[in-house]
Motif scaffolding. Structure first.
Motif, short mmCIF file in Angstrom:
data_model
loop_
_atom_site.label_atom_id
_atom_site.label_comp_id
_atom_site.label_asym_id
_atom_site.label_seq_id
_atom_site.Cartn_x
_atom_site.Cartn_y
_atom_site.Cartn_z
N GLY A 161 0.81 -1.21 0.00
CA GLY A 161 0.00 0.00 0.00
C GLY A 161 0.84 1.26 0.00
O GLY A 161 2.07 1.22 -0.12
N ALA A 162 0.16 2.38 0.16
CA ALA A 162 0.82 3.69 0.10
C ALA A 162 0.31 4.60 1.20
O ALA A 162 -0.83 4.47 1.66
CB ALA A 162 0.57 4.34 -1.26
N LEU A 163 1.17 5.49 1.62
CA LEU A 163 0.82 6.55 2.56
C LEU A 163 1.56 7.81 2.14
O LEU A 163 2.63 7.75 1.52
CB LEU A 163 1.23 6.19 3.99
N ARG A 182 10.76 3.94 -4.26
CA ARG A 182 9.45 3.74 -3.62
C ARG A 182 8.95 5.02 -2.93
O ARG A 182 7.75 5.25 -2.89
CB ARG A 182 9.53 2.62 -2.58
N PHE A 183 9.86 5.79 -2.39
CA PHE A 183 9.50 7.01 -1.66
C PHE A 183 9.89 8.23 -2.50
O PHE A 183 10.93 8.23 -3.18
CB PHE A 183 10.23 7.09 -0.33
N THR A 184 9.08 9.27 -2.41
CA THR A 184 9.37 10.52 -3.10
C THR A 184 9.16 11.68 -2.15
O THR A 184 8.08 11.82 -1.56
CB THR A 184 8.46 10.70 -4.33
N GLN A 191 5.85 10.87 -0.13
CA GLN A 191 4.95 9.88 -0.72
C GLN A 191 5.62 8.52 -0.63
O GLN A 191 6.72 8.35 -1.16
CB GLN A 191 4.64 10.23 -2.18
N MET A 192 4.96 7.61 0.04
CA MET A 192 5.54 6.28 0.26
C MET A 192 4.68 5.25 -0.45
O MET A 192 3.51 5.05 -0.08
CB MET A 192 5.60 5.99 1.77
N ASN A 193 5.25 4.63 -1.44
CA ASN A 193 4.54 3.60 -2.21
C ASN A 193 5.19 2.24 -1.99
O ASN A 193 6.32 2.14 -1.49
CB ASN A 193 4.59 3.95 -3.70
#
Length: 120
Positions: free
Chosen positions: A15-17, A65-67, A80-82
């Motif tokens: 998931g993402a947060l 994965r992270f931006t 943004q964590m995907n």
């Protein structure tokens, strides 16, 4: 509080947060802003860094994965964590440099953190 995080929570693996950091209480634009995390039983580690003078930097464990993004005019920042993994479970902290030029991780304003929990 000068630095405030928000956006943590619980999510399943994959998931993402999106985490947010509000440092609008600072009266200058920090030279660098950071995201750190501290996993259970581990020391705090730098996850991502945004500098006014160079490209963002990421820990190897989160690259791709992270931006990290930042609105320097507002002193706000997000992460943004995907494709989240259980090993991303940690308390995440936002931090800001104490001046507008030098980026020194020994001299930062810190938030209180926001918890991210990723279940398998």
């Amino acid at each position: 509080e000068l630095v405030v995080e928000s956006g943590g929570g619980s999510v399943e693996a994959g998931g993402a947060l999106r985490l947010s950091c509000d440092a609008s209480g600072l009266l200058f634009s920090p030279g660098c802003m950071y995201w750190f995390r501290q996993r259970p039983g581990s020391e705090r580690e730098e996850v991502a860094m945004h500098s006014k003078s160079g490209p963002p930097k990421y820990a190897d464990s989160v690259k791709g994965r992270f931006t990290i993004s930042r609105d320097s005019g507002k002193n706000t920042m997000s992460l943004q964590m995907n494709s989240l993994k259980p090993e991303d479970t940690a308390m995440y902290y936002c931090a800001a440099a104490r001046n507008d030029r030098v980026c020194n991780t020994d001299d930062l304003y810190w938030g209180r953190g926001t918890q991210v929990t990723v279940s398998s």
